[in-house]
Motif scaffolding. Structure first.
Motif, PDB file in Angstrom:
ATOM      1  N   GLU A 137       0.419  -1.412   0.212  1.00 51.13           N
ATOM      2  CA  GLU A 137       0.008   0.249  -0.168  1.00 51.13           C
ATOM      3  C   GLU A 137       1.624   1.174  -0.104  1.00 51.13           C
ATOM      4  OE1 GLU A 137      -3.654  -2.022   2.374  1.00 51.13           O
ATOM      5  OE2 GLU A 137      -2.250  -1.197   3.393  1.00 51.13           O
ATOM      6  N   MET A 138       2.016   1.447   0.599  1.00 55.03           N
ATOM      7  CA  MET A 138       2.713   1.647   0.848  1.00 55.03           C
ATOM      8  C   MET A 138       3.656   3.191  -0.423  1.00 55.03           C
ATOM      9  SD  MET A 138       5.681   2.644   3.468  1.00 55.03           S
ATOM     10  CE  MET A 138       6.520   2.180   2.903  1.00 55.03           C
ATOM     11  N   ILE A 139       4.110   1.696  -0.773  1.00 50.14           N
ATOM     12  CA  ILE A 139       4.862   1.978  -2.573  1.00 50.14           C
ATOM     13  C   ILE A 139       3.385   2.273  -3.319  1.00 50.14           C
ATOM     14  CG2 ILE A 139       5.645   1.027  -4.356  1.00 50.14           C
ATOM     15  CD1 ILE A 139       6.989  -1.173  -1.975  1.00 50.14           C
ATOM     16  N   ASP A 140       2.665   1.328  -3.465  1.00 47.78           N
ATOM     17  CA  ASP A 140       1.109   2.365  -4.385  1.00 47.78           C
ATOM     18  C   ASP A 140       1.451   3.758  -3.993  1.00 47.78           C
ATOM     19  OD1 ASP A 140      -1.127   1.570  -6.418  1.00 47.78           O
ATOM     20  OD2 ASP A 140      -1.848   1.839  -4.438  1.00 47.78           O
ATOM     21  N   LYS A 141       0.938   3.798  -3.138  1.00 46.81           N
ATOM     22  CA  LYS A 141       0.745   5.697  -2.580  1.00 46.81           C
ATOM     23  C   LYS A 141       1.565   6.376  -3.169  1.00 46.81           C
ATOM     24  CE  LYS A 141      -3.173   5.331   0.666  1.00 46.81           C
ATOM     25  NZ  LYS A 141      -4.428   5.809  -0.099  1.00 46.81           N
ATOM     26  N   ILE A 142       2.276   6.129  -3.004  1.00 43.38           N
ATOM     27  CA  ILE A 142       4.252   6.899  -3.093  1.00 43.38           C
ATOM     28  C   ILE A 142       3.683   7.177  -4.803  1.00 43.38           C
ATOM     29  CG2 ILE A 142       6.651   6.966  -3.411  1.00 43.38           C
ATOM     30  CD1 ILE A 142       6.793   5.321  -0.759  1.00 43.38           C
ATOM     31  N   TYR A 143       4.465   5.868  -5.355  1.00 41.13           N
ATOM     32  CA  TYR A 143       3.985   6.142  -6.526  1.00 41.13           C
ATOM     33  C   TYR A 143       3.145   6.398  -7.336  1.00 41.13           C
ATOM     34  CZ  TYR A 143       3.990   3.836 -11.301  1.00 41.13           C
ATOM     35  OH  TYR A 143       4.635   4.188 -12.669  1.00 41.13           O
ATOM     36  N   ASN A 144       1.896   6.606  -7.190  1.00 36.93           N
ATOM     37  CA  ASN A 144       0.620   7.686  -6.882  1.00 36.93           C
ATOM     38  C   ASN A 144       0.759   8.841  -6.957  1.00 36.93           C
ATOM     39  OD1 ASN A 144      -0.770   5.104  -8.190  1.00 36.93           O
ATOM     40  ND2 ASN A 144      -1.972   5.336  -6.373  1.00 36.93           N
ATOM     41  N   THR A 145       1.183   9.182  -5.730  1.00 34.03           N
ATOM     42  CA  THR A 145       1.642  10.706  -5.804  1.00 34.03           C
ATOM     43  C   THR A 145       2.740  11.620  -6.449  1.00 34.03           C
ATOM     44  OG1 THR A 145       1.179  10.325  -3.373  1.00 34.03           O
ATOM     45  CG2 THR A 145       2.204  12.228  -3.820  1.00 34.03           C
ATOM     46  N   LEU A 146       3.666  10.752  -6.592  1.00 33.65           N
ATOM     47  CA  LEU A 146       4.892  10.953  -7.444  1.00 33.65           C
ATOM     48  C   LEU A 146       3.619  10.662  -9.609  1.00 33.65           C
ATOM     49  CD1 LEU A 146       8.266   8.883  -6.587  1.00 33.65           C
ATOM     50  CD2 LEU A 146       7.398  11.526  -6.406  1.00 33.65           C
ATOM     51  N   LYS A 147       3.602  10.273  -9.611  1.00 31.37           N
ATOM     52  CA  LYS A 147       2.921  10.403 -10.756  1.00 31.37           C
ATOM     53  C   LYS A 147       1.976  11.136 -11.016  1.00 31.37           C
ATOM     54  CE  LYS A 147       1.601   8.250 -14.559  1.00 31.37           C
ATOM     55  NZ  LYS A 147       2.035   7.564 -15.913  1.00 31.37           N
ATOM     56  N   SER A 148       1.345  11.874  -9.504  1.00 28.50           N
ATOM     57  CA  SER A 148       0.765  12.875 -10.027  1.00 28.50           C
ATOM     58  C   SER A 148       1.655  14.617 -10.205  1.00 28.50           C
ATOM     59  CB  SER A 148       0.070  13.416  -8.950  1.00 28.50           C
ATOM     60  OG  SER A 148       0.081  13.417  -7.562  1.00 28.50           O
ATOM     61  N   GLY A 149       3.178  14.129 -10.114  1.00 29.09           N
ATOM     62  CA  GLY A 149       4.127  15.408 -10.475  1.00 29.09           C
ATOM     63  C   GLY A 149       4.360  16.106  -8.614  1.00 29.09           C
ATOM     64  N   ILE A 150       4.084  15.764  -7.795  1.00 29.01           N
ATOM     65  CA  ILE A 150       4.023  15.675  -6.365  1.00 29.01           C
ATOM     66  C   ILE A 150       5.102  15.265  -5.266  1.00 29.01           C
ATOM     67  CG2 ILE A 150       3.023  16.444  -4.244  1.00 29.01           C
ATOM     68  CD1 ILE A 150       0.715  16.830  -6.051  1.00 29.01           C
TER      69      ILE A 150
END
Length: 222
Positions: free
Chosen positions: A126-139
């Motif tokens: 879950e943590m890696i997924d949320k990190i990936y999603n946030t970075l994907k949004s440019g943040i």
């Protein structure tokens, strides 16, 4: 004599009650920790995570006052703001980001244009997924973990700016003054505090009673 014996027995009972409460809290927290340490190997071949993500316009700030304030300064610089460690300290006269909840509160206060959510005790996946999603949004992603300073383990805030799952790499700006590139295992060992060798009992109790948390990130959304 009888009164003294009564007081003694009360004190012994109180000490035993405190010890039982502490042991129970530590046991429960250890079980929670086991539950977050899941197998995330499937992510290495999942099509969703094939893109190498990196935010290159974040300035590394070496902390002079506190890691929490330095991370807020880095995030502010990235967001086009002017917040500094010094301005935060001058306002409060102290450090107010010593716990995850207080860091989340300060992020919300300083960046009302964003939505900041603290996610404690995420599973590795879950943590890696949320990190990936946030970075994907440019943040970039603020988070807390175990880090060494002069060979001494500390509880620390840093900022994630990149992730390359197929090549097993995550990039972190560490306010101790350098950029780190770690494997995902190295990263999760430190976010879960497994890497924190010989953690003193007072810190174990702090985790047990919810003052500090493991596998915790602060996901920021526009």
């Amino acid at each position: 004599m009888k009164e003294g014996k009564k007081i003694f027995l009360i004190l012994v009972g109180l000490v035993l009650a405190v010890m039982i409460t502490a042991i129970t809290a530590i046991t429960i927290e250890e079980r929670k920790t086991v539950n977050i340490l899941d197998d995330y190997s499937i992510l290495y071949t999942d099509e969703k995570y094939m893109e190498h993500l990196y935010i290159d316009n974040v300035e590394l700030i070496k902390q002079e006052i506190s890691c929490g304030y330095a991370v807020i300064e880095m995030f502010s610089n990235w967001a086009g703001g002017t917040i500094t460690e010094e301005s935060l300290y001058d306002e409060y006269g102290k450090v107010v980001t010593s716990t995850g909840k207080s860091f989340e509160k300060e992020m919300k206060k300083r960046f009302p244009e964003f939505k900041t959510t603290m996610y404690p005790y995420l599973s590795n996946t879950e943590m890696i997924d949320k990190i990936y999603n946030t970075l994907k949004s440019g943040i970039p992603v603020p988070f807390q973990w175990a880090a060494k300073y002069n060979d001494i383990w500390t509880l620390h805030y840093s900022l994630i700016t990149g992730i390359d799952i197929p090549n097993n790499r995550i990039t972190i700006l560490n306010p101790y003054g350098y950029e780190e590139n770690l494997t995902l295992k190295e990263f999760t060992d430190r976010t879960s505090f497994k890497a924190y060798e010989d953690m003193p009992i007072y810190l174990r109790l702090a985790f047990a009673f919810g003052i500090f948390e493991r596998n915790t990130i602060f996901a920021v959304e526009r």
